[in-house]
Scaffold this motif. Structure first.
Motif, PDB file in Angstrom:
ATOM      1  N   ASN A  50      10.307  -2.031 -11.962  1.00 62.18           N
ATOM      2  CA  ASN A  50       8.550  -2.490 -10.957  1.00 62.18           C
ATOM      3  C   ASN A  50       8.796  -2.951  -9.603  1.00 62.18           C
ATOM      4  O   ASN A  50       9.175  -3.594  -8.704  1.00 62.18           O
ATOM      5  CB  ASN A  50       8.130  -4.004 -11.862  1.00 62.18           C
ATOM      6  CG  ASN A  50       7.104  -4.980 -11.870  1.00 62.18           C
ATOM      7  OD1 ASN A  50       5.951  -5.066 -12.545  1.00 62.18           O
ATOM      8  ND2 ASN A  50       5.714  -3.415 -11.609  1.00 62.18           N
ATOM      9  N   THR A  51       8.019  -1.742  -8.847  1.00 63.99           N
ATOM     10  CA  THR A  51       7.949  -1.874  -7.819  1.00 63.99           C
ATOM     11  C   THR A  51       6.149  -2.325  -6.538  1.00 63.99           C
ATOM     12  O   THR A  51       5.106  -2.047  -7.470  1.00 63.99           O
ATOM     13  CB  THR A  51       7.841  -0.961  -7.043  1.00 63.99           C
ATOM     14  OG1 THR A  51       7.082   0.347  -7.286  1.00 63.99           O
ATOM     15  CG2 THR A  51       9.009   0.067  -7.483  1.00 63.99           C
ATOM     16  N   HIS A  52       6.150  -2.278  -5.962  1.00 64.60           N
ATOM     17  CA  HIS A  52       5.261  -3.755  -4.951  1.00 64.60           C
ATOM     18  C   HIS A  52       4.855  -2.950  -4.186  1.00 64.60           C
ATOM     19  O   HIS A  52       5.268  -3.222  -2.857  1.00 64.60           O
ATOM     20  CB  HIS A  52       5.173  -5.250  -5.257  1.00 64.60           C
ATOM     21  CG  HIS A  52       4.806  -5.845  -6.573  1.00 64.60           C
ATOM     22  ND1 HIS A  52       3.961  -5.959  -7.354  1.00 64.60           N
ATOM     23  CD2 HIS A  52       5.876  -6.873  -7.234  1.00 64.60           C
ATOM     24  CE1 HIS A  52       3.953  -5.950  -8.748  1.00 64.60           C
ATOM     25  NE2 HIS A  52       5.168  -6.786  -8.426  1.00 64.60           N
ATOM     26  N   PRO A  53       4.515  -1.258  -3.344  1.00 63.19           N
ATOM     27  CA  PRO A  53       4.177  -0.765  -2.535  1.00 63.19           C
ATOM     28  C   PRO A  53       3.098  -1.295  -2.007  1.00 63.19           C
ATOM     29  O   PRO A  53       2.230  -1.588  -2.644  1.00 63.19           O
ATOM     30  CB  PRO A  53       4.245   0.452  -3.101  1.00 63.19           C
ATOM     31  CG  PRO A  53       4.934   0.925  -3.807  1.00 63.19           C
ATOM     32  CD  PRO A  53       4.919  -0.799  -5.038  1.00 63.19           C
ATOM     33  N   THR A  54       2.904  -1.461  -0.760  1.00 68.73           N
ATOM     34  CA  THR A  54       1.943  -2.343  -0.170  1.00 68.73           C
ATOM     35  C   THR A  54       1.246  -2.397   1.351  1.00 68.73           C
ATOM     36  O   THR A  54       1.812  -1.892   2.216  1.00 68.73           O
ATOM     37  CB  THR A  54       2.795  -4.407   0.435  1.00 68.73           C
ATOM     38  OG1 THR A  54       3.051  -4.801  -1.186  1.00 68.73           O
ATOM     39  CG2 THR A  54       1.877  -5.335   1.058  1.00 68.73           C
ATOM     40  N   VAL A  55      -0.138  -1.424   0.825  1.00 69.95           N
ATOM     41  CA  VAL A  55      -0.225  -0.938   1.956  1.00 69.95           C
ATOM     42  C   VAL A  55      -1.163  -1.502   2.819  1.00 69.95           C
ATOM     43  O   VAL A  55      -2.070  -2.024   2.564  1.00 69.95           O
ATOM     44  CB  VAL A  55      -1.321   0.482   1.394  1.00 69.95           C
ATOM     45  CG1 VAL A  55      -2.121   1.130   3.059  1.00 69.95           C
ATOM     46  CG2 VAL A  55      -0.696   1.396  -0.041  1.00 69.95           C
ATOM     47  N   CYS A  56      -0.833  -1.230   4.551  1.00 68.81           N
ATOM     48  CA  CYS A  56      -0.831  -2.157   5.425  1.00 68.81           C
ATOM     49  C   CYS A  56      -2.319  -1.762   5.993  1.00 68.81           C
ATOM     50  O   CYS A  56      -1.608  -0.323   5.936  1.00 68.81           O
ATOM     51  CB  CYS A  56      -0.033  -3.214   6.536  1.00 68.81           C
ATOM     52  SG  CYS A  56       1.321  -4.278   5.373  1.00 68.81           S
ATOM     53  N   PHE A  57      -3.485  -2.561   6.359  1.00 74.78           N
ATOM     54  CA  PHE A  57      -4.552  -0.992   6.582  1.00 74.78           C
ATOM     55  C   PHE A  57      -5.510  -2.121   7.349  1.00 74.78           C
ATOM     56  O   PHE A  57      -5.710  -3.515   7.272  1.00 74.78           O
ATOM     57  CB  PHE A  57      -5.191  -0.356   6.123  1.00 74.78           C
ATOM     58  CG  PHE A  57      -5.900  -0.928   5.153  1.00 74.78           C
ATOM     59  CD1 PHE A  57      -7.378  -0.769   4.955  1.00 74.78           C
ATOM     60  CD2 PHE A  57      -5.437  -1.456   3.889  1.00 74.78           C
ATOM     61  CE1 PHE A  57      -8.176  -1.027   4.076  1.00 74.78           C
ATOM     62  CE2 PHE A  57      -5.936  -2.085   2.982  1.00 74.78           C
ATOM     63  CZ  PHE A  57      -7.562  -2.271   2.604  1.00 74.78           C
ATOM     64  N   ASP A  58      -6.937  -1.017   8.029  1.00 70.82           N
ATOM     65  CA  ASP A  58      -7.520  -2.600   8.969  1.00 70.82           C
ATOM     66  C   ASP A  58      -8.696  -1.947   8.248  1.00 70.82           C
ATOM     67  O   ASP A  58      -9.036  -0.730   8.781  1.00 70.82           O
ATOM     68  CB  ASP A  58      -7.424  -2.104  10.316  1.00 70.82           C
ATOM     69  CG  ASP A  58      -8.493  -2.945  11.536  1.00 70.82           C
ATOM     70  OD1 ASP A  58      -9.485  -3.479  10.635  1.00 70.82           O
ATOM     71  OD2 ASP A  58      -8.953  -2.682  12.633  1.00 70.82           O
ATOM     72  N   PRO A  59      -9.018  -2.702   7.293  1.00 68.37           N
ATOM     73  CA  PRO A  59     -10.487  -2.186   6.851  1.00 68.37           C
ATOM     74  C   PRO A  59     -11.794  -1.689   7.935  1.00 68.37           C
ATOM     75  O   PRO A  59     -12.723  -0.779   7.427  1.00 68.37           O
ATOM     76  CB  PRO A  59     -10.892  -3.113   5.668  1.00 68.37           C
ATOM     77  CG  PRO A  59     -10.800  -4.015   6.604  1.00 68.37           C
ATOM     78  CD  PRO A  59      -8.843  -3.898   7.178  1.00 68.37           C
ATOM     79  N   ALA A  60     -12.201  -2.563   8.998  1.00 71.80           N
ATOM     80  CA  ALA A  60     -12.649  -1.997   9.646  1.00 71.80           C
ATOM     81  C   ALA A  60     -12.482  -0.623  10.626  1.00 71.80           C
ATOM     82  O   ALA A  60     -13.381   0.161  11.085  1.00 71.80           O
ATOM     83  CB  ALA A  60     -12.648  -2.761  11.047  1.00 71.80           C
ATOM     84  N   ASP A  61     -11.346  -0.407  10.401  1.00 72.57           N
ATOM     85  CA  ASP A  61     -11.145   1.668  11.448  1.00 72.57           C
ATOM     86  C   ASP A  61     -11.323   2.008   9.901  1.00 72.57           C
ATOM     87  O   ASP A  61     -10.524   2.943   9.028  1.00 72.57           O
ATOM     88  CB  ASP A  61      -9.825   1.343  11.617  1.00 72.57           C
ATOM     89  CG  ASP A  61      -9.356   2.565  11.295  1.00 72.57           C
ATOM     90  OD1 ASP A  61     -10.010   4.024  11.147  1.00 72.57           O
ATOM     91  OD2 ASP A  61      -8.549   3.038  12.806  1.00 72.57           O
ATOM     92  N   PRO A  62     -12.936   3.094   9.503  1.00 70.62           N
ATOM     93  CA  PRO A  62     -12.582   3.601   8.756  1.00 70.62           C
ATOM     94  C   PRO A  62     -11.729   4.884   8.307  1.00 70.62           C
ATOM     95  O   PRO A  62     -11.805   5.192   6.978  1.00 70.62           O
ATOM     96  CB  PRO A  62     -14.283   4.387   9.045  1.00 70.62           C
ATOM     97  CG  PRO A  62     -14.661   3.920  10.096  1.00 70.62           C
ATOM     98  CD  PRO A  62     -13.374   2.499  10.863  1.00 70.62           C
TER      99      PRO A  62
END
Length: 458
Positions: free
Chosen positions: A377-389
Motif C-alpha cells: 500500500n503506497t502513498h504517493p503525495t503530489v505536492c503543488f500550488d493550487p493558485a498556479d492553474p
C-alpha cells in the motif's frame, strides 16, 4: 416559512437547541475533510446528536424533507468523503464518544462512533489488550470514521485493517430504522455479512451508531531497524525477500528520498539524505532482536548500504515518529497535496514506485512516496500550488496517471483512504460495468431516496 426554516424547526423538535448549528460561519467550518481541494457545499445545518434516538430523528426528518445527509467524524479523511453538499444536513457524530464496554474475557469493546482511535487504544491497554488498527491520524480520527473508510495503518502487515476487527454494528438506516448486524461472539456465520458491507461504505448506506470491535492481547513492545538502500528497487527486493522467508514484522514501511528529506527539513531528525529509499522494519515478537538480525541480513544481501537496529524502545519510537511525520513534512513543501493510496501486489511494489518517479519527472512535480511496504500500500503525495492553474492541472494529471499505473500492475485505486469524491470516476474503471450495477443495486436497497452522502463512492 421557507423549506429551510421547516427543516431547522423539525430538527430542533427532536434535538437539544445546542445540538443544531445554523450560523453560516460555523457550519462552513464543517464543509471539508482533509481533501480540501475537493468540491464542497454550504450545509443548511450541522447537527451533533448524543443518542441513537437523536440520530434516528435526524434521519426521519431528512427522509420526510428529502434532504441529503452527510455523516462526519473528525474529518481527517483524505478523499472528500465527508465533504458537505449544498443545502445538506451534516451529521457530526463526534459527541457520541462513549466506550460502552471493554470485555477482557470475550476480547471485545463496544463503542460509539465518536470515540477517538487513540483513546480506545489507551483504554484497552489498561486491561492488557490492544486494538491494532492505527491510522497515522490515530490521535484525532474516530472509530466511526475508521469504519466508514475501512482505515488501515502502520501495523496492517501483521494485524490487518479495520474491517478485520469489526464484529457487529448498530446502524441507523436512511428512514430512521435501527438495524443490528453481526455478533458479539468469536464466531458467527448467520445470514449475509452485512457488517462487512457497511465497513468502507463511507456513510452511503447507513449511520453507524455503535460498534462491537475485536481486541487482541497486548503484544510485547516492538523494536525497529532502519536500512538504507541505493535504489527503491533494492529496497523493494528486500521487502519481497522478507515476506517470502515467512517473517511477520509488526511494521514494514518504506520512505523514498523525497520523503526522507522532507522529514529532515521539518523536524531535523538527521535521517540519511544520501539514501534513495529508507526501509523501516519492526517486530513485537518475544525475541525481536533476533528477528531484526535476520531481517537485517536479508536487507544487506539485497543491497542495503547500512542497517541500523534500534537497541531500545525509545530509539524505535524515534524511527516510527519519522514515518508518522512524512505526510506533515510533505505538506510543508507546498500549499496543497493530493495523497494517493494505490495498493499493488508486493511483487510489483518496485514497479509502482519507479513509475511514480517517472510520472513526477514528466510533470515537473515533487511527488514523495511513503508506503506500507509489507502490504503493497503506497502513498504517493503530489505536492503543488493550487493558485498556479498549470501546476494544479499537472498535479491532477499525475494523480490520475498513478491510479492508472496501479490498476495496470494488478492493484487497486485505494487501499485504505476510500473513494469519496476524489476517486469516484476511477472506481467504475476498477469495478467494471457489472460490478457498478451490483453496487448501485445495493445502494438502492438501503437508501432508495439517495439522501445518504449522495455523490460519494458511486
Amino acid at each position: 416559512m421557507s423549506m429551510g426554516g421547516d427543516l431547522i424547526k423539525l430538527l430542533c423538535d427532536g434535538l437539544p437547541a445546542e445540538a443544531v448549528l445554523t450560523d453560516p460561519d460555523i457550519t462552513r467550518s464543517y464543509a471539508n475533510d482533509m481533501a480540501s481541494f475537493c468540491t464542497a457545499g454550504q450545509p443548511a445545518a450541522v447537527v451533533l446528536p448524543r443518542t441513537v434516538e437523536q440520530v434516528q430523528h435526524v434521519m426521519r426528518t431528512a427522509t420526510a424533507q428529502r434532504v441529503p445527509v452527510v455523516p462526519q467524524g473528525a474529518r481527517t479523511g483524505l478523499s472528500g468523503a465527508a465533504n458537505a453538499i449544498e443545502g445538506c444536513v451534516v451529521l457530526s457524530l463526534t459527541a457520541m464518544d462513549r466506550i460502552i464496554e471493554i470485555n477482557p474475557v470475550d476480547r471485545i469493546a463496544v463503542v460509539e462512533p465518536g470515540v477517538v482511535n487513540a483513546a480506545l487504544s489507551r483504554a484497552v491497554a489498561e486491561k492488557g489488550l490492544a486494538y491494532p488498527p492505527d491510522p497515522s491520524s490515530w490521535e484525532e480520527c474516530t472509530i466511526g470514521g475508521n469504519i466508514g473508510t475501512a482505515s488501515g495503518g502502520l501495523c496492517c502487515v501483521k494485524y490487518g485493517v479495520t474491517a478485520d476487527y469489526v464484529l457487529g454494528l448498530d446502524v441507523v438506516l436512511a428512514d430512521g430504522r435501527l438495524l443490528r448486524t453481526g455478533r458479539s461472539t468469536a464466531k458467527g456465520v448467520a445470514g449475509y455479512d452485512l457488517t462487512r458491507l457497511f465497513v468502507g461504505s463511507e456513510g452511503s448506506l447507513g449511520i453507524v451508531v455503535r460498534a462491537v470491535l475485536a481486541l487482541k492481547p497486548a503484544p510485547p513492545r516492538q523494536l525497529a531497524l532502519a536500512a538504507e538502500f541505493p535504489s527503491t528497487a533494492a529496497a523493494c527486493a528486500a521487502v519481497c525477500e522478507i515476506m517470502a522467508r515467512g517473517h511477520t514484522p509488526s511494521l514494514l514501511e518504506l520512505m523514498d528520498r523525497t520523503s526522507v528529506r522532507a522529514v529532515n527539513a521539518l523536524a531535523r531528525m538527521d535521517l540519511p539524505e544520501t539514501t534513495e529509499a529508507l526501509l523501516l522494519a519492526a517486530f513485537d515478537t518475544p525475541d525481536p532482536s533476533a528477528d531484526l538480525a535476520a531481517v537485517g541480513a536479508l536487507c544487506t544481501a539485497a543491497g542495503a548500504t547500512e542497517v541500523v537496529p534500534a537497541d531500545t524502545e525509545a530509539e524505535s519510537e524515534l524511527l516510527l515518529k519519522a514515518r508518522r511525520l512524512t505526510l506533515t513534512a510533505l505538506e510543508a513543501l507546498k500549499s496543497a497535496t493530493m495523497i494517493d493510496d494505490v495498493c499493488v501486489p508486493r511483487s510489483r511494489l518496485g514497479d509502482l514506485i519507479d513509475g511514480v518517479a517517472a510520472i513526477a519527472e514528466k510533470h515537473r512535480l515533487t511527488i514523495g512516496v511513503c508506503a506500507h511496504a509489507g502490504d503493497g500500500n503506497t502513498h504517493p503525495t503530489v505536492c503543488f500550488d493550487p493558485a498556479d492553474p498549470d501546476e494544479a492541472r499537472r498535479a491532477r494529471e499525475s494523480f490520475d496517471e498513478i491510479m492508472a499505473l496501479g490498476l495496470e500492475l494488478g492493484g487497486t485505486i485505494t487501499g485504505e483512504h476510500g473513494v469519496g469524491l476524489l476517486k469516484r470516476d476511477w472506481l467504475a474503471r476498477e469495478l467494471g460495468p457489472v460490478g457498478v450495477e451490483m453496487q448501485r443495486g445495493i445502494k438502492a436497497v438501503f437508501d432508495p431516496l439517495g439522501i445518504l452522502n449522495p455523490g460519494k463512492v458511486l
